[in-house]
Design an enzyme around this catalytic site. Sequence first.
Site, PDB file in Angstrom:
ATOM      1  N   ASN A 236       0.851  -1.204   0.000  1.00 19.02           N
ATOM      2  CA  ASN A 236       0.000   0.000   0.000  1.00 19.02           C
ATOM      3  C   ASN A 236       0.883   1.248   0.000  1.00 19.02           C
ATOM      4  O   ASN A 236       2.104   1.154  -0.014  1.00 19.02           O
ATOM      5  CB  ASN A 236      -0.949  -0.023   1.202  1.00 19.02           C
ATOM      6  N   ASP A 305      -3.954  -6.392   5.207  1.00 21.10           N
ATOM      7  CA  ASP A 305      -4.929  -7.243   5.892  1.00 21.10           C
ATOM      8  C   ASP A 305      -4.881  -8.674   5.368  1.00 21.10           C
ATOM      9  O   ASP A 305      -5.239  -9.610   6.070  1.00 21.10           O
ATOM     10  CB  ASP A 305      -6.337  -6.670   5.711  1.00 21.10           C
ATOM     11  N   LYS A 315       8.547 -16.958 -10.916  1.00 22.36           N
ATOM     12  CA  LYS A 315       7.804 -15.802 -11.411  1.00 22.36           C
ATOM     13  C   LYS A 315       6.536 -16.248 -12.143  1.00 22.36           C
ATOM     14  O   LYS A 315       6.596 -17.145 -12.998  1.00 22.36           O
ATOM     15  CB  LYS A 315       8.718 -15.012 -12.358  1.00 22.36           C
ATOM     16  N   PRO A 331      -2.730 -11.819  10.614  1.00 19.60           N
ATOM     17  CA  PRO A 331      -3.118 -11.540  12.005  1.00 19.60           C
ATOM     18  C   PRO A 331      -3.250 -10.037  12.207  1.00 19.60           C
ATOM     19  O   PRO A 331      -2.505  -9.260  11.609  1.00 19.60           O
ATOM     20  CB  PRO A 331      -1.944 -12.093  12.815  1.00 19.60           C
ATOM     21  N   ILE A 333      -2.314  -7.382  14.341  1.00 21.96           N
ATOM     22  CA  ILE A 333      -1.301  -7.236  15.401  1.00 21.96           C
ATOM     23  C   ILE A 333      -1.861  -6.417  16.565  1.00 21.96           C
ATOM     24  O   ILE A 333      -1.752  -6.788  17.734  1.00 21.96           O
ATOM     25  CB  ILE A 333      -0.030  -6.555  14.839  1.00 21.96           C
ATOM     26  N   PHE A 349      -4.266   3.561  14.611  1.00 16.65           N
ATOM     27  CA  PHE A 349      -4.458   4.608  13.613  1.00 16.65           C
ATOM     28  C   PHE A 349      -5.561   4.156  12.669  1.00 16.65           C
ATOM     29  O   PHE A 349      -5.685   2.966  12.382  1.00 16.65           O
ATOM     30  CB  PHE A 349      -3.165   4.862  12.825  1.00 16.65           C
ATOM     31  N   LYS A 363     -13.210   1.105  15.334  1.00 14.56           N
ATOM     32  CA  LYS A 363     -11.913   0.454  15.616  1.00 14.56           C
ATOM     33  C   LYS A 363     -11.566   0.564  17.103  1.00 14.56           C
ATOM     34  O   LYS A 363     -11.058  -0.378  17.701  1.00 14.56           O
ATOM     35  CB  LYS A 363     -10.808   1.071  14.760  1.00 14.56           C
ATOM     36  N   LYS A 367     -11.471  -3.133  18.582  1.00 16.15           N
ATOM     37  CA  LYS A 367     -10.127  -3.624  18.918  1.00 16.15           C
ATOM     38  C   LYS A 367      -9.784  -3.370  20.383  1.00 16.15           C
ATOM     39  O   LYS A 367      -8.664  -3.612  20.809  1.00 16.15           O
ATOM     40  CB  LYS A 367      -9.076  -2.959  18.012  1.00 16.15           C
TER      41      LYS A 367
HETATM   42  N1  CTP Z   1      -3.454  -3.108  12.319  1.00 15.94           N
HETATM   43  C1  CTP Z   1      -2.608  -4.098  12.776  1.00 15.94           C
HETATM   44  N2  CTP Z   1      -2.552  -5.301  12.153  1.00 15.94           N
HETATM   45  C2  CTP Z   1      -3.322  -5.529  11.079  1.00 15.94           C
HETATM   46  C3  CTP Z   1      -4.188  -4.529  10.585  1.00 15.94           C
HETATM   47  C4  CTP Z   1      -4.222  -3.340  11.225  1.00 15.94           C
HETATM   48  O1  CTP Z   1      -1.886  -3.874  13.765  1.00 15.94           O
HETATM   49  N3  CTP Z   1      -3.244  -6.720  10.488  1.00 15.94           N
HETATM   50  C5  CTP Z   1      -3.525  -1.822  13.018  1.00 15.94           C
HETATM   51  C6  CTP Z   1      -2.992  -0.673  12.224  1.00 15.94           C
HETATM   52  O2  CTP Z   1      -1.616  -0.452  12.487  1.00 15.94           O
HETATM   53  C7  CTP Z   1      -3.851   0.478  12.708  1.00 15.94           C
HETATM   54  C8  CTP Z   1      -5.163  -0.154  13.050  1.00 15.94           C
HETATM   55  O3  CTP Z   1      -4.882  -1.544  13.234  1.00 15.94           O
HETATM   56  O4  CTP Z   1      -3.356   1.037  13.906  1.00 15.94           O
HETATM   57  C9  CTP Z   1      -6.223   0.023  12.031  1.00 15.94           C
HETATM   58  O5  CTP Z   1      -5.774  -0.459  10.824  1.00 15.94           O
HETATM   59  P1  CTP Z   1      -6.658  -0.376   9.491  1.00 15.94           P
HETATM   60  O6  CTP Z   1      -5.971  -1.158   8.430  1.00 15.94           O
HETATM   61  O7  CTP Z   1      -7.017   1.011   9.205  1.00 15.94           O
HETATM   62  O8  CTP Z   1      -7.949  -1.042   9.923  1.00 15.94           O
HETATM   63  P2  CTP Z   1      -8.419  -2.488   9.838  1.00 15.94           P
HETATM   64  O9  CTP Z   1      -8.664  -2.946  11.211  1.00 15.94           O
HETATM   65  O10 CTP Z   1      -7.491  -3.315   9.037  1.00 15.94           O
HETATM   66  O11 CTP Z   1      -9.811  -2.308   9.118  1.00 15.94           O
HETATM   67  P3  CTP Z   1     -10.157  -1.870   7.616  1.00 15.94           P
HETATM   68  O12 CTP Z   1      -8.963  -2.213   6.772  1.00 15.94           O
HETATM   69  O13 CTP Z   1     -11.342  -2.651   7.330  1.00 15.94           O
HETATM   70  O14 CTP Z   1     -10.423  -0.401   7.676  1.00 15.94           O
END
Ligand code: CTP
Length: 428
Positions: A236, A305, A315, A331, A333, A349, A363, A367
């Site tokens: 990303n 995710d 390849k 996972p 985290i 965040f 969130k 979480k």
């Molecule tokens: N995060 C994490 N581990 C993941 C996904 C997210 O630790 N596998 C943490 C990110 O560092 C951030 C927060 O969770 O602090 C929110 O991440 P975000 O990707 O915006 O949200 P998601 O929970 O993944 O939900 P969505 O993608 O559906 O918005």
Amino acid sequence: MDVISSCVQEVCWAPFECCGARCEGYYYAMNHRKILLGVSGGIAAYKAAELTRLLVRRGASVRVVMTRGAQAFVTPMTFQALSGEAVRSELFDDAHEAAMGHIELARWADAVLIAPASANVLARLAGGMADDLLTTLCLATPAPVAVAPAMNQQMWRNPATQANVALLRERGTHVFGPATGEQACGDIGPGRMLEPPALLEALSSLLASPALAGKRVLVTAGPTREPLDPVRFLSNRSSGKMGFAVAEAAARAGADVALIAGPVALPDPGLVKRVNVETAAEMHTAALEHLDNVDVFIATAAVSDYRPAATERRKIKKDQATLQLSLTRNPDILAEIASRDDAPFCVGFAAETDRLEEYALAKLRDKRLDMVAANPVGDGQGFDSDDNRLIVFWPEGQREFPLQSKTSLARELIDLIAERLERKDEEN
Ligand code: CTP
């Protein structure tokens, strides 16, 4: 990172590993700070003019208070021109008192620095006197008070002066210097006022928020890369800038910081332990490995995710008209760490293109976070930019931080985290 002998932007004095982040670190220790500069009588008073200039250049608001003796060496007009503020010297001055009373002025200050501090001022402070505006302010201020002694070496060595300085130190007054060397009177010895850049540095360290002193902070930052085959990956747009700024701000606030960084093109922020990872799985493992005794976990990383269910060893060739990718969830985290019985203070965040508040609050709740920092992304905002804005939510409140540099935003966020952490510790 090159090591240079002084800051190329001339905002730092000390030889830092530069350039950029650490200069800015020192810069923001002073930025927006309110400094009450007391100037007492002595030839070094002219150097206080240079100090005023440096402080203002660092973003500080400076109000100068002169003793009568100081005015024999430098005019108030000099300080007024440099600070952009009226200079005060009289305790009972109707016009000035009407604008800002002396108690208000004492409360206004984030720090009081008396430079130069003559033997007479040190004696009056040690005696707890309030016989002019400057000494009255020193008694009335809740802010830290620092003095930069400047006098003839014999006066400095005099047991009376030494006893006064010892007493002031004991009561918490910070004593910067003096330096030893050639004196205006021709003597050689201790008693020279520290040079303005050294005073600036000493004051910066005094003001560098020790809000997280003794705390351990873990930060994740940047994107992750999920390999599809040896040459391709899913990732990303995260630049890692916000996370790196947060890690540095936490370190500057006194914390012991570990930074788990995905692949980013950023130099090491000063003072932190950096661990480089590629994938979400590696970030997950590294975060758990560094979780012992962590007080605050700040998850700024844009963790993928999903990852490809399988990584091809060769390849992938374009021999098919369509290609289906099968993905597996990574996972979470942050959610995993926040759900532990011994969870640290967890900050997430939420980078969102729309419905910022709604998704951020979801969130926070889902979480089980202590705090979530929401920032809008897309349309040129967020990811690769040097500026950002945030709305931070916690279960009982919220605070909005307007658009500003990520370094300054990170510092404000760290101050808020420290404030909420202290509240949580008091409640438990
Ligand atoms: N995060 C994490 N581990 C993941 C996904 C997210 O630790 N596998 C943490 C990110 O560092 C951030 C927060 O969770 O602090 C929110 O991440 P975000 O990707 O915006 O949200 P998601 O929970 O993944 O939900 P969505 O993608 O559906 O918005």
